[in-house]
Design an enzyme around this catalytic site. Structure first.
Site, PDB file in Angstrom:
ATOM      1  N   TYR A   4       0.843  -1.200   0.000  1.00 19.34           N
ATOM      2  CA  TYR A   4       0.000   0.000   0.000  1.00 19.34           C
ATOM      3  C   TYR A   4       0.876   1.247   0.000  1.00 19.34           C
ATOM      4  CZ  TYR A   4      -3.162   3.587   1.875  1.00 19.34           C
ATOM      5  OH  TYR A   4      -3.876   4.741   2.088  1.00 19.34           O
TER       6      TYR A   4
ATOM      7  N   ILE B  25      -7.656   7.748   8.719  1.00 17.06           N
ATOM      8  CA  ILE B  25      -8.990   8.357   8.701  1.00 17.06           C
ATOM      9  C   ILE B  25     -10.007   7.309   9.146  1.00 17.06           C
ATOM     10  CG2 ILE B  25     -10.679   9.610   7.303  1.00 17.06           C
ATOM     11  CD1 ILE B  25      -8.399  10.091   5.270  1.00 17.06           C
TER      12      ILE B  25
ATOM     13  N   PRO C 275     -14.681   3.294   6.571  1.00 18.95           N
ATOM     14  CA  PRO C 275     -14.797   1.835   6.497  1.00 18.95           C
ATOM     15  C   PRO C 275     -13.475   1.127   6.215  1.00 18.95           C
ATOM     16  CG  PRO C 275     -16.689   2.829   5.441  1.00 18.95           C
ATOM     17  CD  PRO C 275     -15.751   3.962   5.798  1.00 18.95           C
TER      18      PRO C 275
END
Length: 277
Positions: free
Chosen positions: A150, A186, A189
């Site tokens: 990532y 943040i 979801p």
């Protein structure tokens, strides 16, 4: 960078929920006519209902699809802003992820944002004006243990954004800007599902940001472009220091993991006390 007036078309990718939806709502409130896009076309349509009802299904890995969305936005009100927000997170050391998982992260987070940027620039360069805002991450500024692939995708996006901005200036283009917004973790979801994942600890080392706060900063950045903005600013300085001292950063990995796991525990207790996110 000069101030950019709102009021034209703004495309937001990955905007069916989470941060993307919050950014779309903030831009709409600021006067932009927002085209809500997402790989989930039905979700994009639902999200767009209170924002003018303008939506499109878009898989950012589809170069032709990005070009079609840019053309539609330009036909409607003149494409003034493109926000590359779509992204996915997978955790764990790179050797635990198969080739398909690694490829998907790179294709969505890096190549997908490149597709969106270049589709927007193809329109904006003809008009001589516009702004591309790329949602990167603090992981784009420093290696994130447990989120290696990532982070690599976000490093690639940051380099592409700054390099493309320099290329525009080198070509004499002054009316088009590219900005990178690099927030800390943040509470969306994407992280809701990572509270029990020790490999995601790096995302919990700071105070989790509310999507509405990040979206408000994105709306301000849309008006006043800057190459790189970190949220919060002190975390940006912290991770840049670690990036400048890679040996120290590697040695501090166990400390970072411990701090992050403590952050996960605090968030779980907070949710338990409140009984809701």
């Amino acid at each position: 960078m000069s101030s950019v007036p709102a009021g034209g078309s703004a495309v937001v990718t990955g905007a069916a929920r989470g941060l993307g939806l919050a950014i779309a709502a903030a831009l709409h409130a600021d006067g932009w006519r927002v085209l809500v896009t997402d790989v989930d076309a039905a979700g994009a349509a639902r999200a767009a209902e209170p924002l003018g009802g303008w939506s499109a299904g878009l898989d950012v890995r589809d170069e032709a699809g990005c070009a079609a969305v840019a053309a539609e936005a330009d036909r409607r009100d003149g494409l003034g802003l493109w926000v590359n927000n779509a992204g996915i997170l997978a955790t764990g050391p790179a050797w635990t992820q198969d080739a398909a998982a690694r490829r998907q992260i790179i294709e969505v987070n890096a190549l997908g944002a490149m597709n969106g940027t270049l589709a927007a620039l193809a329109v904006m360069r003809r008009r001589g004006a516009g702004h591309v805002l790329n949602v990167v991450s603090l992981a784009g500024l420093v290696a994130a243990p447990g989120e290696t692939v990532y982070a690599a995708s976000k490093h690639a996006l940051l380099a592409f954004s700054l390099g493309t901005l320099a290329d525009l200036r080198g070509a004499g283009v002054r009316g088009i800007d590219i900005s990178c917004l690099c927030p800390d973790g943040i509470w969306t979801p994407m992280l809701h599902d990572r509270l029990d994942d020790p490999q995601a600890a790096a995302s919990f080392t700071g105070a989790l940001l509310r999507p509405e706060a990040v979206a408000a900063r994105a709306a301000r950045l849309a008006r006043r472009p800057r190459p790189v903005v970190t949220m919060p600013g002190w975390r940006g300085a912290q991770v840049r220091l670690l990036d400048a001292l890679p040996g120290l950063a590697v040695r501090l990995t166990p400390v970072v993991a411990a701090v992050g796991r403590a952050g996960q525990r605090r968030q779980r207790r907070r949710l338990s006390d409140r009984g809701r996110p």
